[in-house]
Structure formats: C-alpha cells, structure tokens
Design a protein around this motif. Sequence first.
Motif, PDB file in Angstrom:
ATOM      1  N   HIS A 152      -6.939   8.107   0.818  1.00  0.00           N
ATOM      2  CA  HIS A 152      -6.805   6.977   1.623  1.00  0.00           C
ATOM      3  C   HIS A 152      -5.968   5.974   0.722  1.00  0.00           C
ATOM      4  O   HIS A 152      -4.844   5.363   1.409  1.00  0.00           O
ATOM      5  N   GLU A 153      -6.211   5.860  -0.299  1.00  0.00           N
ATOM      6  CA  GLU A 153      -5.372   5.078  -1.375  1.00  0.00           C
ATOM      7  C   GLU A 153      -3.937   5.458  -1.565  1.00  0.00           C
ATOM      8  O   GLU A 153      -2.945   4.658  -1.526  1.00  0.00           O
ATOM      9  N   GLN A 154      -3.968   6.895  -1.563  1.00  0.00           N
ATOM     10  CA  GLN A 154      -2.511   7.397  -1.686  1.00  0.00           C
ATOM     11  C   GLN A 154      -1.733   7.032  -0.437  1.00  0.00           C
ATOM     12  O   GLN A 154      -0.518   6.835  -0.595  1.00  0.00           O
ATOM     13  N   ASP A 155      -2.437   7.208   0.699  1.00  0.00           N
ATOM     14  CA  ASP A 155      -1.716   6.759   2.003  1.00  0.00           C
ATOM     15  C   ASP A 155      -1.403   5.341   1.789  1.00  0.00           C
ATOM     16  O   ASP A 155      -0.197   4.883   2.406  1.00  0.00           O
ATOM     17  N   ARG A 156      -2.253   4.393   1.697  1.00  0.00           N
ATOM     18  CA  ARG A 156      -1.859   2.984   1.614  1.00  0.00           C
ATOM     19  C   ARG A 156      -0.707   2.673   0.676  1.00  0.00           C
ATOM     20  O   ARG A 156       0.229   2.000   0.936  1.00  0.00           O
ATOM     21  N   ALA A 157      -0.677   3.387  -0.504  1.00  0.00           N
ATOM     22  CA  ALA A 157       0.374   3.205  -1.574  1.00  0.00           C
ATOM     23  C   ALA A 157       1.574   3.698  -0.962  1.00  0.00           C
ATOM     24  O   ALA A 157       2.860   3.069  -1.192  1.00  0.00           O
ATOM     25  N   ALA A 158       1.630   4.664  -0.105  1.00  0.00           N
ATOM     26  CA  ALA A 158       2.820   5.124   0.487  1.00  0.00           C
ATOM     27  C   ALA A 158       3.437   4.481   1.758  1.00  0.00           C
ATOM     28  O   ALA A 158       4.388   4.731   2.387  1.00  0.00           O
ATOM     29  N   GLY A 159       2.599   3.409   1.968  1.00  0.00           N
ATOM     30  CA  GLY A 159       3.033   2.377   3.176  1.00  0.00           C
ATOM     31  C   GLY A 159       2.424   2.686   4.479  1.00  0.00           C
ATOM     32  O   GLY A 159       2.905   1.841   5.432  1.00  0.00           O
ATOM     33  N   LEU A 160       1.453   3.561   4.318  1.00  0.00           N
ATOM     34  CA  LEU A 160       0.526   3.672   5.647  1.00  0.00           C
ATOM     35  C   LEU A 160      -0.329   2.555   6.151  1.00  0.00           C
ATOM     36  O   LEU A 160      -1.060   2.120   5.048  1.00  0.00           O
ATOM     37  N   LYS A 161      -0.239   2.189   7.342  1.00  0.00           N
ATOM     38  CA  LYS A 161      -1.167   0.810   7.639  1.00  0.00           C
ATOM     39  C   LYS A 161      -2.403   1.417   8.057  1.00  0.00           C
ATOM     40  O   LYS A 161      -2.726   2.801   8.370  1.00  0.00           O
ATOM     41  N   ASP A 162      -3.445   0.709   8.483  1.00  0.00           N
ATOM     42  CA  ASP A 162      -4.745   1.096   8.955  1.00  0.00           C
ATOM     43  C   ASP A 162      -4.537   1.817  10.253  1.00  0.00           C
ATOM     44  O   ASP A 162      -3.193   1.548  11.040  1.00  0.00           O
ATOM     45  N   ALA A 163      -5.319   2.860  10.738  1.00  0.00           N
ATOM     46  CA  ALA A 163      -5.178   3.333  11.839  1.00  0.00           C
ATOM     47  C   ALA A 163      -5.754   2.570  13.018  1.00  0.00           C
ATOM     48  O   ALA A 163      -6.637   1.776  12.762  1.00  0.00           O
ATOM     49  N   PRO A 164      -5.556   2.877  14.197  1.00  0.00           N
ATOM     50  CA  PRO A 164      -5.804   1.734  15.410  1.00  0.00           C
ATOM     51  C   PRO A 164      -7.389   2.110  15.352  1.00  0.00           C
ATOM     52  O   PRO A 164      -8.055   3.283  15.251  1.00  0.00           O
TER      53      PRO A 164
END
Length: 335
Positions: A299-311
């Motif tokens: 999850h932290e890797q996705d956020r670091a890559a710029g992904l926002k929260d999911a709906p």
Amino acid sequence: MAEEYALDVAGREITLSSPQKVFFSERGETKLDLVRYYLAVAEPLMRVVGGRPTLMQRFPHGAEGSSFFQKRVPDNAPEWLQTTIVSTPNGTTSRALVLADTAHVVWAVNLACLGFHVWPNLHDRQDVADELRLDLDPQPGVEFDGVRSAAAEVRRLLDEVGIVGYPKTTGNRGLHVYVRLEPRWDSYQVRSAAVAVARELERRRRELITSAWWKEERGRRVFVDYNQNAPHKTVFGAWSVRARPGAQVSAPLRWGEIDALHPDELTIASVPQRVAADGDPWEGMNEQPQSLEPLLELHEQDRAAGLKDAPWPPVYPKQPDEPPRVAPSRARKDP
C-alpha cells in the motif's frame, strides 16, 4: 404437522416454531433441517464466528421469499441472549446479536435467519479488525473457471509475502479468501491492505482481475472487492447458508479443492458429510494469526508512486485523498 419442536442446545432449551416449514424448495429442506445442519457443523462454525456480532437477515417465507435486515435484537429476546452495541457506516448504533454459542445460532435460525453476516472483530474488541477478507466477485459473463484462476493469483501473491490465506465459497458464484490477523490493526488499515492486493492482482492479470469500483469499468473480469473490509462492514460468514433453492453453503475449502469442486455442490446436505469425513479445512486458522505489514508495505509503495485512495461506498463519509464519487461516464469534462 408439528407446530413446535423443542431442542436442548448448549444448555438452553429452545423451542422452534413451525419446524416443518419448507425453507429450500430444491430438496424440500425445512427449518428443522437447517437447524440440524448448523448443529452438525457447530465446532468449525464457532471457531470462526464465535464471539462476533452478526447482522440478521430474516426470510420469513423461506429462501425464495422476500427478506429484511434486522439490525436490532428484538425487545422480547431471552435474557440469556448475548448482544453488543455496533455502529453502521452512517454512524447509527444498534444492539446486535453476538454469536456466543450454538444456542444463539439456533435462536436466530428460528427467526428465519438462514445465514449470518458477520463483523470482522470480536464483540469486546471492536476497535480491532482481525480478519482480512478478499472477495473475488465474478462480473457478468465470468464463469467459475475464471474465479478459480483469480484465486490461484491470490494464493501466489500471498505466498510471496509469507501470508497464509484460507479460501471459501461465497455460497453463490464467487470465492472469499480470509487471513486471520494479529489484533493490531483497525479496519481502515485492513481496507488499505485489501486495496493494495486488488491493485497488485490487477497489474499482474489485467485481462482477468480488476480493482475498478465502478461497474462500467470492470468488464468481464473478477472484481476484488476491497470495500468488503471497510469499517463496520459485514461479510457473509463461513458455514452460513445462502438464500438459494438448493441451500448452498459458504463452505471453507482447502486450496487443492478449488479446482475439483463447484460451489453449487456444497449444500446443507453435503457439507456435514465432508466435515465428518475430512475435518475442517480452516481448523488451524486461529492458531497462527498473521502480520498485515507485508500488504501495508504494498500500500505504501502505491501511495509513493502517486496512487490515491480507492473509492468508498456512498454510505461512508467522504474520505481524505479519495477520488470523486462519480462514475467516469457521468463525470464532468474539463472545458
């Protein structure tokens, strides 16, 4: 036809009303047959639902009739019934049934509860979610072979991060994979882990698996419904019986059984025989609670890559960093 039938369950005398009332039309199983099913699987059932609040869905006219959710235990409930105060996503509270023992299960079945929608926490630790629930939801046009393939991808990912998952049928078309967690994380963190799993599976098998919340974007794929882990969300429990004419069960499986069985085969008639012959596929789950950290790292890797929260579902308050709650086809276009 007998109007009542008395049983001694977990030291309590419970009187069933209309025990011969047919609940499931395919083989004519009755309310009493349903009670006998739950008593036959009582040991594995209580291992996974014991001490947890449940939402009651009542089917007064049987599996093919209309139903209603009863969030609150009736005022005329017996004094011995264990209950707890739970919250719903919109913040309201209610006094919910706790599945403390098999007497509580049979009491609910007598009210025409066919199965149980269970909270991911014990009644006395509502701040902690000790279950990750990965819901593999086949979209229209996806056969069960597609769900099997998606489950194999889930197992591969969990194996890579050192987490043991426990699969079960949903009682319908999909599969659930449960992970028993150490009591360290709340539902927001567990949901974040589920979002990370859904996105990683989609990256690996985009033609088969989707994390898209909006139905118009899912296509003919298996949706990993991460929002089944949102706070205060109940999920149809293991060993529970679906409101289907054939009385199909949400049945725990061993991984090797997924390719050999079809969910429609697992009913209140067949599941007790399986348990008697082969035991409980989830027997050791509670003995090895696991860490969520490897999935939170994803999850932290996705956020670091710029992904926002999911709906989030519409019943929840707007969350920080959540994308707009509007289907892409209805979103306003920038001028």
